[in-house]
Design a protein around this motif. Structure first.
Motif, PDB file in Angstrom:
ATOM      1  N   ARG A 100       4.155   9.788   5.404  1.00  0.00           N
ATOM      2  CA  ARG A 100       5.204  10.204   4.458  1.00  0.00           C
ATOM      3  C   ARG A 100       5.135  11.710   4.206  1.00  0.00           C
ATOM      4  N   VAL A 101       3.924  12.233   4.078  1.00  0.00           N
ATOM      5  CA  VAL A 101       3.746  13.675   3.878  1.00  0.00           C
ATOM      6  C   VAL A 101       4.306  14.431   5.077  1.00  0.00           C
ATOM      7  N   LEU A 102       4.006  13.951   6.279  1.00  0.00           N
ATOM      8  CA  LEU A 102       4.514  14.595   7.494  1.00  0.00           C
ATOM      9  C   LEU A 102       6.039  14.530   7.558  1.00  0.00           C
ATOM     10  N   LEU A 103       6.593  13.381   7.211  1.00  0.00           N
ATOM     11  CA  LEU A 103       8.042  13.225   7.221  1.00  0.00           C
ATOM     12  C   LEU A 103       8.699  14.184   6.232  1.00  0.00           C
ATOM     13  N   ARG A 104       8.135  14.271   5.031  1.00  0.00           N
ATOM     14  CA  ARG A 104       8.661  15.171   4.007  1.00  0.00           C
ATOM     15  C   ARG A 104       8.620  16.617   4.481  1.00  0.00           C
ATOM     16  N   SER A 105       7.495  17.036   5.038  1.00  0.00           N
ATOM     17  CA  SER A 105       7.365  18.429   5.475  1.00  0.00           C
ATOM     18  C   SER A 105       8.293  18.721   6.653  1.00  0.00           C
ATOM     19  N   GLN A 106       8.473  17.747   7.528  1.00  0.00           N
ATOM     20  CA  GLN A 106       9.372  17.908   8.668  1.00  0.00           C
ATOM     21  C   GLN A 106      10.814  18.060   8.192  1.00  0.00           C
ATOM     22  N   ARG A 107      11.190  17.282   7.225  1.00  0.00           N
ATOM     23  CA  ARG A 107      12.563  17.371   6.687  1.00  0.00           C
ATOM     24  C   ARG A 107      12.786  18.693   5.966  1.00  0.00           C
ATOM     25  N   GLU A 108      11.763  19.174   5.247  1.00  0.00           N
ATOM     26  CA  GLU A 108      11.893  20.469   4.549  1.00  0.00           C
ATOM     27  C   GLU A 108      12.019  21.608   5.547  1.00  0.00           C
TER      28      GLU A 108
END
Length: 92
Positions: free
Chosen positions: A81-89
């Motif tokens: 989830r952290v990776l997904l969030r950072s990728q989207r940002e």
């Protein structure tokens, strides 16, 4: 079942180990220029949460080197989830 300090400590260590493992793989992937799509990350999150749920409701003991605890799977899901969030940002 009553939570004991030893049980909570083990679960916390498993959670941290699962989280750290995904973050290590993400670092290695970044070094090689690889990137998972948002869809792939979401799929992996769902799989890890499902594995954690199965592990929690299962009455069978954890046996073997490839069988992980629910906390370990939840740690992996949270790291994804952290990776997904950072990728989207980064894409915004």
């Amino acid at each position: 079942m009553q939570d004991t300090p030893i049980r909570n400590n083990t679960a916390d260590r498993d959670y941290q180990a699962g989280f750290a493992r995904v973050m290590w793989f993400a670092k290695q992937a970044k070094l090689h220029g690889w990137r998972l799509s948002d869809r792939q990350l979401v799929h992996e999150i769902v799989q890890r949460e499902r594995a954690a749920q199965i592990r929690e409701i299962s009455s069978l003991p954890i046996v073997g080197s490839e069988v992980r605890s629910a906390a370990w799977n939840r740690g992996q899901a949270d790291a994804l989830r952290v990776l997904l969030r950072s990728q989207r940002e980064q894409s915004e």
